[in-house]
Write an enzyme that holds these catalytic residues in place. Structure first.
Site, PDB file in Angstrom:
ATOM      1  N   ASN A  47      -5.304  12.333   0.458  1.00 41.75           N
ATOM      2  CA  ASN A  47      -4.379  11.510   1.185  1.00 41.75           C
ATOM      3  C   ASN A  47      -5.327  10.933   2.257  1.00 41.75           C
ATOM      4  O   ASN A  47      -6.602  11.042   2.377  1.00 41.75           O
ATOM      5  CB  ASN A  47      -3.385  12.412   2.266  1.00 41.75           C
ATOM      6  N   LYS A  48      -4.847  10.030   3.006  1.00 46.85           N
ATOM      7  CA  LYS A  48      -5.515   9.091   3.893  1.00 46.85           C
ATOM      8  C   LYS A  48      -6.277  10.005   4.940  1.00 46.85           C
ATOM      9  O   LYS A  48      -6.095  11.005   5.411  1.00 46.85           O
ATOM     10  CB  LYS A  48      -4.500   8.555   5.055  1.00 46.85           C
ATOM     11  N   ARG A  81      -7.092  -0.198  -6.960  1.00 45.53           N
ATOM     12  CA  ARG A  81      -7.290   1.031  -6.006  1.00 45.53           C
ATOM     13  C   ARG A  81      -7.618   2.219  -6.737  1.00 45.53           C
ATOM     14  O   ARG A  81      -6.889   2.523  -7.637  1.00 45.53           O
ATOM     15  CB  ARG A  81      -6.462   1.121  -4.842  1.00 45.53           C
ATOM     16  N   GLN A  97      -1.920   2.460   9.921  1.00 44.76           N
ATOM     17  CA  GLN A  97      -0.584   2.559   9.341  1.00 44.76           C
ATOM     18  C   GLN A  97       0.312   3.373  10.019  1.00 44.76           C
ATOM     19  O   GLN A  97       1.463   3.257   9.973  1.00 44.76           O
ATOM     20  CB  GLN A  97      -0.845   3.209   7.961  1.00 44.76           C
ATOM     21  N   ASP A 129      -1.800  11.027  -2.127  1.00 40.30           N
ATOM     22  CA  ASP A 129      -2.076  10.045  -3.210  1.00 40.30           C
ATOM     23  C   ASP A 129      -2.407  10.509  -4.409  1.00 40.30           C
ATOM     24  O   ASP A 129      -2.302   9.832  -5.506  1.00 40.30           O
ATOM     25  CB  ASP A 129      -3.319   9.103  -2.747  1.00 40.30           C
ATOM     26  N   ARG A 133       0.831  -1.097   0.051  1.00 39.65           N
ATOM     27  CA  ARG A 133      -0.039  -0.195   0.065  1.00 39.65           C
ATOM     28  C   ARG A 133       0.875   1.173  -0.136  1.00 39.65           C
ATOM     29  O   ARG A 133       2.031   1.070   0.261  1.00 39.65           O
ATOM     30  CB  ARG A 133      -1.003   0.006   1.193  1.00 39.65           C
ATOM     31  N   GLY A 134       0.240   2.499  -0.053  1.00 43.83           N
ATOM     32  CA  GLY A 134       1.079   3.525  -0.170  1.00 43.83           C
ATOM     33  C   GLY A 134       1.151   4.036  -1.588  1.00 43.83           C
ATOM     34  O   GLY A 134       1.431   3.030  -2.608  1.00 43.83           O
ATOM     35  N   ALA A 135       0.727   5.051  -2.164  1.00 44.85           N
ATOM     36  CA  ALA A 135       0.707   5.488  -3.622  1.00 44.85           C
ATOM     37  C   ALA A 135       2.090   4.979  -4.471  1.00 44.85           C
ATOM     38  O   ALA A 135       1.945   4.295  -5.435  1.00 44.85           O
ATOM     39  CB  ALA A 135       0.469   7.131  -3.840  1.00 44.85           C
TER      40      ALA A 135
HETATM   41  O1  MRU Z   1      -4.570   3.262   2.154  1.00 50.40           O
HETATM   42  P1  MRU Z   1      -3.086   3.585   1.988  1.00 50.40           P
HETATM   43  O2  MRU Z   1      -2.221   3.073   3.365  1.00 50.40           O
HETATM   44  O3  MRU Z   1      -2.352   3.081   1.029  1.00 50.40           O
HETATM   45  O4  MRU Z   1      -2.872   4.912   2.302  1.00 50.40           O
HETATM   46  C1  MRU Z   1      -1.640   5.704   1.989  1.00 50.40           C
HETATM   47  C2  MRU Z   1      -1.630   7.167   2.291  1.00 50.40           C
HETATM   48  O5  MRU Z   1      -2.554   7.831   2.253  1.00 50.40           O
HETATM   49  C3  MRU Z   1      -0.369   7.767   2.183  1.00 50.40           C
HETATM   50  O6  MRU Z   1      -0.183   8.949   3.080  1.00 50.40           O
HETATM   51  C4  MRU Z   1       0.084   8.178   0.671  1.00 50.40           C
HETATM   52  O7  MRU Z   1      -0.089   7.027  -0.073  1.00 50.40           O
HETATM   53  C5  MRU Z   1       1.492   8.637   0.530  1.00 50.40           C
HETATM   54  S1  MRU Z   1       2.565   7.476   0.269  1.00 50.40           S
HETATM   55  C6  MRU Z   1       4.277   7.942   0.214  1.00 50.40           C
END
Ligand code: MRU
Length: 317
Positions: free
Chosen positions: A226-227, A82, A175, A216, A48-50
């Site tokens: 973002n999250k 996603r 996370q 994201d 996970r993470g963009a």
């Molecule tokens: O749902 P996730 O854990 O994939 O969400 C991730 C985030 O919101 C991060 O802050 C974002 O992807 C930036 S990662 C460098």
């Protein structure tokens, strides 16, 4: 620092992922042998993470090309896995002309390189003794190595500018409490996990000097997805006169999307919140550009008006 190949890598017959669902209790690898298996792993947040899901998708396309399976179908299932992080679509677009192992690995290496450059720019914003607050995980786990917002914290720490990190727990999948805290512990950076709703009190007590998060998807006007919970933090930071920084690679910019209203927001299984009652599980929110003090990419520090400072900024290797 977590080695990039430990987070995710491409082998002859599989995309191998460090399972982020069970960290930091267990370090287990998941082997995905088809694009379908990889799409499931992205959806269920093994990775996970963009930027990291973009790299994973690039590896999935390279694997599909090598096995002779249907590339258009692989692109379709991965793209649909996603919706919010634009890095996924970016990486799939990149792989169209050259679905080779080398190209996918270069995308991974380039993302880590961008992280190091943006971290250096972001650390320039830190004064000595900074107490930073971060949300979710924008570390090496989320980018495939080094990290964006957490990369900035690592660089600021190495420069002797960082005193403490407040780590938002980040409900419902934790996370922050599981992944960011683990990465900060590995780097020996002083930190404390807080429940998400404690941020206001800690800011009011004068114990936060900046808020720093990843992203994201960043629209052309600077509105940033973002999250879930990031927007609340930006409102709180604004109220308390605390700078709010977004650190993200140019692969997270979506200049074809005018503003945040057009960013698709993922809704996940309500069971992630409660198995007993009806629930609505919004996974991301949009922070309006007006609440963001600066957006930092590998190209430097961008300030409002973002429609001008981000214009023409494309992904750079
Ligand atoms: O749902 P996730 O854990 O994939 O969400 C991730 C985030 O919101 C991060 O802050 C974002 O992807 C930036 S990662 C460098």
């Amino acid at each position: 620092m977590l080695e990039p190949e430990r987070i995710l890598r491409l082998e002859e017959d599989a995309v191998v992922l460090l399972d982020q669902r069970v960290l930091p209790i267990e370090e287990v690898e998941v082997r995905c042998r088809t694009a379908g298996e990889l799409a499931d792993a992205i959806r269920t947040m093994v990775v996970r993470g963009a930027p990291a899901i973009g790299v994973a998708a690039a590896y999935g396309i390279a694997l599909t090309a090598s096995t002779g399976d249907d590339l258009a179908e692989a692109d379709r299932v991965l793209r649909a896995s996603r919706p919010t992080a634009v890095n996924l679509a970016w990486a799939l677009d990149e792989m169209r002309d050259d679905p080779s192992f080398e190209h996918a690995r270069r995308i991974h290496t380039d993302e880590v390189g961008r992280c190091r450059r943006m971290a250096a720019h972001a650390a320039d914003l830190f004064a000595p003794g900074t107490r930073a607050l971060t949300h979710c995980n924008a570390g090496g786990l989320a980018t495939g190595g080094y990290g964006s917002a957490v990369g900035a914290l690592l660089t600021a720490w190495q420069r002797g500018l960082l005193e403490h990190v407040w780590v938002d727990e980040t409900r419902p999948l934790l996370q922050g409490a599981r992944l960011t805290a683990w990465e900060l512990e590995e780097a020996s950076i002083p930190h404390s996990v807080i429940v998400d709703s404690a941020a206001a009190s800690i800011m009011a007590a004068g114990e936060v000097d900046c808020v720093i998060t990843g992203a994201d998807r960043i629209a052309a006007n600077g509105d940033t997805a973002n999250k879930i919970g990031t927007y609340s933090l930006a409102v709180l930071a604004n109220h308390h006169g605390i700078p709010f920084y977004v650190v993200a690679p140019t692969t997270t910019l979506d200049l074809s999307t005018r503003d945040g209203a057009a960013i698709p927001i993922e809704e996940r299984d309500p069971a992630e919140i409660t198995a007993r009652f009806p629930a609505r599980n919004l996974a991301f929110d949009v922070t309006p550009a007006a609440l963001i003090t600066a957006i930092v990419t590998e190209n430097g520090v961008h300030r409002a008006p973002y429609s001008q400072s981000l214009a023409g900024v494309g992904a750079t290797a």
